[in-house]
Motif scaffolding. Structure first.
Motif, PDB file in Angstrom:
ATOM      1  N   THR A  28     -23.856 -79.843   0.336  1.00  0.00           N
ATOM      2  CA  THR A  28     -24.430 -79.752   1.695  1.00  0.00           C
ATOM      3  C   THR A  28     -24.422 -81.115   2.380  1.00  0.00           C
ATOM      4  N   ARG A  29     -23.680 -82.065   1.780  1.00  0.00           N
ATOM      5  CA  ARG A  29     -23.661 -83.447   2.322  1.00  0.00           C
ATOM      6  C   ARG A  29     -25.093 -83.995   2.459  1.00  0.00           C
ATOM      7  N   ILE A  75     -21.454 -90.073   2.466  1.00  0.00           N
ATOM      8  CA  ILE A  75     -22.542 -89.522   3.296  1.00  0.00           C
ATOM      9  C   ILE A  75     -23.876 -90.079   2.834  1.00  0.00           C
ATOM     10  N   GLY A  79     -28.991 -84.343   7.284  1.00  0.00           N
ATOM     11  CA  GLY A  79     -30.208 -83.919   7.979  1.00  0.00           C
ATOM     12  C   GLY A  79     -30.706 -82.541   7.575  1.00  0.00           C
ATOM     13  N   GLY A  80     -31.204 -81.812   8.537  1.00  0.00           N
ATOM     14  CA  GLY A  80     -31.770 -80.490   8.269  1.00  0.00           C
ATOM     15  C   GLY A  80     -30.722 -79.564   7.653  1.00  0.00           C
ATOM     16  N   LEU A  82     -28.811 -76.671   7.698  1.00  0.00           N
ATOM     17  CA  LEU A  82     -28.499 -75.696   8.746  1.00  0.00           C
ATOM     18  C   LEU A  82     -28.345 -74.286   8.194  1.00  0.00           C
ATOM     19  N   LEU A  85     -31.831 -73.015   7.434  1.00  0.00           N
ATOM     20  CA  LEU A  85     -32.605 -72.827   8.672  1.00  0.00           C
ATOM     21  C   LEU A  85     -32.069 -71.632   9.457  1.00  0.00           C
ATOM     22  N   TYR A 123     -26.752 -87.961   9.887  1.00  0.00           N
ATOM     23  CA  TYR A 123     -26.715 -87.055  11.037  1.00  0.00           C
ATOM     24  C   TYR A 123     -28.101 -86.462  11.279  1.00  0.00           C
ATOM     25  N   GLY A 124     -28.530 -86.422  12.538  1.00  0.00           N
ATOM     26  CA  GLY A 124     -29.767 -85.727  12.887  1.00  0.00           C
ATOM     27  C   GLY A 124     -30.959 -86.200  12.090  1.00  0.00           C
ATOM     28  N   GLY A 125     -31.602 -85.274  11.398  1.00  0.00           N
ATOM     29  CA  GLY A 125     -32.774 -85.634  10.586  1.00  0.00           C
ATOM     30  C   GLY A 125     -32.439 -86.634   9.498  1.00  0.00           C
ATOM     31  N   GLU A 128     -33.261 -89.839  10.809  1.00  0.00           N
ATOM     32  CA  GLU A 128     -34.715 -90.055  10.845  1.00  0.00           C
ATOM     33  C   GLU A 128     -35.256 -90.468   9.480  1.00  0.00           C
ATOM     34  N   GLN A 149     -29.347 -84.035  16.992  1.00  0.00           N
ATOM     35  CA  GLN A 149     -30.381 -82.994  17.051  1.00  0.00           C
ATOM     36  C   GLN A 149     -30.200 -82.055  18.236  1.00  0.00           C
ATOM     37  N   ILE A 154     -32.670 -79.013  19.716  1.00  0.00           N
ATOM     38  CA  ILE A 154     -33.965 -79.454  19.173  1.00  0.00           C
ATOM     39  C   ILE A 154     -34.072 -80.968  19.303  1.00  0.00           C
ATOM     40  N   PRO A 155     -35.257 -81.480  19.646  1.00  0.00           N
ATOM     41  CA  PRO A 155     -35.428 -82.932  19.634  1.00  0.00           C
ATOM     42  C   PRO A 155     -35.694 -83.395  18.204  1.00  0.00           C
ATOM     43  N   TRP A 158     -38.787 -85.541  12.783  1.00  0.00           N
ATOM     44  CA  TRP A 158     -39.254 -86.147  11.533  1.00  0.00           C
ATOM     45  C   TRP A 158     -39.694 -87.595  11.734  1.00  0.00           C
TER      46      TRP A 158
HETATM   47  C1  LIG Z   1     -34.939 -82.321  13.004  1.00  0.00           C
HETATM   48  C2  LIG Z   1     -33.783 -82.242  12.096  1.00  0.00           C
HETATM   49  C3  LIG Z   1     -32.746 -81.355  12.625  1.00  0.00           C
HETATM   50  C4  LIG Z   1     -33.104 -79.926  12.372  1.00  0.00           C
HETATM   51  O1  LIG Z   1     -33.735 -79.653  11.338  1.00  0.00           O
HETATM   52  O2  LIG Z   1     -32.696 -79.092  13.197  1.00  0.00           O
HETATM   53  C5  LIG Z   1     -31.404 -81.621  12.005  1.00  0.00           C
HETATM   54  O3  LIG Z   1     -31.223 -82.513  11.199  1.00  0.00           O
HETATM   55  S1  LIG Z   1     -30.152 -80.602  12.531  1.00  0.00           S
HETATM   56  C6  LIG Z   1     -28.817 -81.011  11.461  1.00  0.00           C
HETATM   57  C7  LIG Z   1     -28.152 -82.282  11.881  1.00  0.00           C
HETATM   58  N1  LIG Z   1     -26.964 -82.428  11.081  1.00  0.00           N
HETATM   59  C8  LIG Z   1     -25.733 -82.512  11.581  1.00  0.00           C
HETATM   60  O4  LIG Z   1     -25.513 -82.533  12.776  1.00  0.00           O
HETATM   61  C9  LIG Z   1     -24.608 -82.592  10.591  1.00  0.00           C
HETATM   62  C10 LIG Z   1     -23.889 -81.234  10.491  1.00  0.00           C
HETATM   63  N2  LIG Z   1     -22.737 -81.366   9.602  1.00  0.00           N
HETATM   64  C11 LIG Z   1     -21.566 -81.929  10.014  1.00  0.00           C
HETATM   65  O5  LIG Z   1     -21.419 -82.384  11.131  1.00  0.00           O
HETATM   66  C12 LIG Z   1     -20.468 -82.042   8.978  1.00  0.00           C
HETATM   67  O6  LIG Z   1     -20.686 -81.065   7.991  1.00  0.00           O
HETATM   68  C13 LIG Z   1     -20.459 -83.432   8.297  1.00  0.00           C
HETATM   69  C14 LIG Z   1     -20.003 -84.465   9.324  1.00  0.00           C
HETATM   70  C15 LIG Z   1     -21.815 -83.785   7.743  1.00  0.00           C
HETATM   71  C16 LIG Z   1     -19.461 -83.376   7.136  1.00  0.00           C
HETATM   72  O7  LIG Z   1     -18.225 -82.959   7.648  1.00  0.00           O
HETATM   73  P1  LIG Z   1     -17.013 -82.712   6.641  1.00  0.00           P
HETATM   74  O8  LIG Z   1     -15.864 -82.275   7.494  1.00  0.00           O
HETATM   75  O9  LIG Z   1     -16.856 -83.873   5.736  1.00  0.00           O
HETATM   76  O10 LIG Z   1     -17.452 -81.497   5.708  1.00  0.00           O
HETATM   77  P2  LIG Z   1     -17.870 -80.034   6.154  1.00  0.00           P
HETATM   78  O11 LIG Z   1     -18.275 -79.972   7.574  1.00  0.00           O
HETATM   79  O12 LIG Z   1     -16.799 -79.102   5.687  1.00  0.00           O
HETATM   80  O13 LIG Z   1     -19.147 -79.798   5.264  1.00  0.00           O
HETATM   81  C17 LIG Z   1     -19.032 -79.789   3.841  1.00  0.00           C
HETATM   82  C18 LIG Z   1     -20.025 -78.802   3.331  1.00  0.00           C
HETATM   83  O14 LIG Z   1     -21.347 -79.320   3.603  1.00  0.00           O
HETATM   84  C19 LIG Z   1     -22.084 -78.357   4.326  1.00  0.00           C
HETATM   85  N3  LIG Z   1     -23.007 -79.044   5.231  1.00  0.00           N
HETATM   86  C20 LIG Z   1     -22.730 -80.111   5.992  1.00  0.00           C
HETATM   87  N4  LIG Z   1     -23.811 -80.429   6.745  1.00  0.00           N
HETATM   88  C21 LIG Z   1     -24.788 -79.543   6.420  1.00  0.00           C
HETATM   89  C22 LIG Z   1     -26.146 -79.343   6.835  1.00  0.00           C
HETATM   90  N5  LIG Z   1     -26.740 -80.159   7.721  1.00  0.00           N
HETATM   91  N6  LIG Z   1     -26.839 -78.311   6.301  1.00  0.00           N
HETATM   92  C23 LIG Z   1     -26.250 -77.497   5.368  1.00  0.00           C
HETATM   93  N7  LIG Z   1     -24.981 -77.639   4.910  1.00  0.00           N
HETATM   94  C24 LIG Z   1     -24.268 -78.662   5.451  1.00  0.00           C
HETATM   95  C25 LIG Z   1     -21.060 -77.564   5.070  1.00  0.00           C
HETATM   96  O15 LIG Z   1     -21.603 -76.306   5.406  1.00  0.00           O
HETATM   97  C26 LIG Z   1     -19.946 -77.459   4.051  1.00  0.00           C
HETATM   98  O16 LIG Z   1     -20.272 -76.460   3.123  1.00  0.00           O
HETATM   99  P3  LIG Z   1     -19.122 -75.431   2.653  1.00  0.00           P
HETATM  100  O17 LIG Z   1     -19.834 -74.473   1.748  1.00  0.00           O
HETATM  101  O18 LIG Z   1     -18.085 -76.295   1.971  1.00  0.00           O
HETATM  102  O19 LIG Z   1     -18.601 -74.792   3.912  1.00  0.00           O
END
Ligand SMILES: CC[C@H](C(=O)O)C(=O)SCCNC(=O)CCNC(=O)[C@H](O)C(C)(C)COP(=O)(O)OP(=O)(O)OC[C@H]1O[C@@H](n2cnc3c(N)ncnc32)[C@H](O)[C@@H]1OP(=O)(O)O
Length: 272
Positions: A28-29, A75, A79-80, A82, A85, A123-125, A128, A149, A154-155, A158
């Motif tokens: 999940t990175r 990485i 963050g959260g 997704l 959630l 990224y995002g959280g 934080e 975020q 969402i703002p 955390w």
């Molecule tokens: C207040 C906090 C706020 C909230 O709770 O709403 C947040 O933090 S929102 C989340 C903010 N996070 C992001 O914007 C990052 C989202 N992820 C990405 O942009 C990309 O996955 C990245 C850049 C982290 C990695 O990209 P890459 O191309 O290297 O790999 P993949 O995208 O193929 O991802 C690999 C694998 O990881 C899973 N993954 C990545 N990020 C998340 C996450 N935040 N939650 C859960 N899982 C995540 C992704 O689904 C892939 O899984 P797979 O099973 O291989 O498809």
């Protein structure tokens, strides 16, 4: 080595007076899962007026530094979680935000210094969490902060918005909001310029050596002086702080320990 949390994706281990908090969820990175948040709540929320399990662990293990790190290549944290959630109803995630906030607040408020080692982007959280510690050290060039975020409507939730203004006084609340609304990315050069990264290293070995040296220097300081210096954070009024600094200086100036350390220094100089 003593373990407080021994999860596959999230561990808290004390070793050589350093508390290592390690994120290790490659799938999940390093997203913060509901299970991680539940652990954070159980160890960071104090029952009645007692100290929390995490604070008791840090005290019992005589930790001088908390190091927050990722052992997933490329990485720090995404963050959260997704996926979780998306599929869980609000009532299941009710404690998610408050638990992670409690974890971030402990990293920031507990009396010993805390450090995030950034060897990858956040990224995002995840940003934080990286902002929750007192210091940030980078390894390599790719440790960008991505404020994503609002991509999810969402703002920040955390504590990251407030920490940005605390760490960068030039970022007033309006500028922080503009940065977040713009889904902006900060790269290493910008983070160094803004004081969001305190030291940069070319490789992990150099960074870990610097961490061990820092802890050795803290250990070398007499405990009473160390405790008095760490108590400075309880003062927020500069006048009271100035009085406290003068009082603690006078408490040690030319007392036995001070004179002995001067004598040892002069004796070692003569040997060279
Ligand atoms: C207040 C906090 C706020 C909230 O709770 O709403 C947040 O933090 S929102 C989340 C903010 N996070 C992001 O914007 C990052 C989202 N992820 C990405 O942009 C990309 O996955 C990245 C850049 C982290 C990695 O990209 P890459 O191309 O290297 O790999 P993949 O995208 O193929 O991802 C690999 C694998 O990881 C899973 N993954 C990545 N990020 C998340 C996450 N935040 N939650 C859960 N899982 C995540 C992704 O689904 C892939 O899984 P797979 O099973 O291989 O498809």
């Amino acid at each position: 080595m003593t373990k407080l949390v021994d999860g596959e994706d999230f561990s808290i281990i004390a070793k050589n007076k350093i508390c290592y908090v390690t994120l290790s969820s490659p799938s999940t990175r390093n997203a913060i899962s509901l299970r991680m948040a539940s652990i954070m709540q159980s160890i960071c929320v104090a029952k009645e007026s007692n100290e929390s399990l995490f604070e008791k662990f840090l005290i019992d293990q005589n930790c001088h530094l908390i190091v927050l790190q990722s052992d997933v290549e490329g990485i720090f944290s995404s963050g959260g979680n997704l996926i979780e959630l998306q599929k869980n109803p609000a009532e299941v995630c009710h404690h998610y935000g408050p638990s992670i906030r409690a974890f971030c607040q402990l990293l920031h408020n507990f009396k010993i210094p805390s450090l995030s080692v950034l060897a990858g982007p956040s990224y995002g959280g995840g940003v934080e969490i990286a902002l929750a510690t007192d210091f940030r050290w980078s390894i390599g060039k790719n440790c960008d902060f991505h404020f994503t975020q609002t991509k999810f409507g969402i703002p920040p939730g955390w504590g990251g918005s407030l920490r940005l203004s605390e760490l960068c006084p030039q970022l007033n609340p309006k500028k922080v909001s503009a940065l977040i609304l713009g889904k902006m990315k900060l790269d290493l050069s910008q983070m160094l310029y803004m004081g969001l990264v305190d030291k940069e290293f070319q490789n992990k070995k150099a960074c870990m050596n610097a961490i061990e040296d820092w802890v050795n220097q803290i250990s070398d300081c007499p405990k009473s002086v160390r405790d008095d210096l760490l108590d400075r954070q309880s003062f927020h009024n500069f006048q009271e702080l100035e009085e406290y600094d003068i009082q603690t200086f006078n408490k040690y100036f030319l007392k036995d320990e001070h004179k002995k350390k001067i004598a040892d220094f002069m004796k070692n100089k003569k040997k060279k």
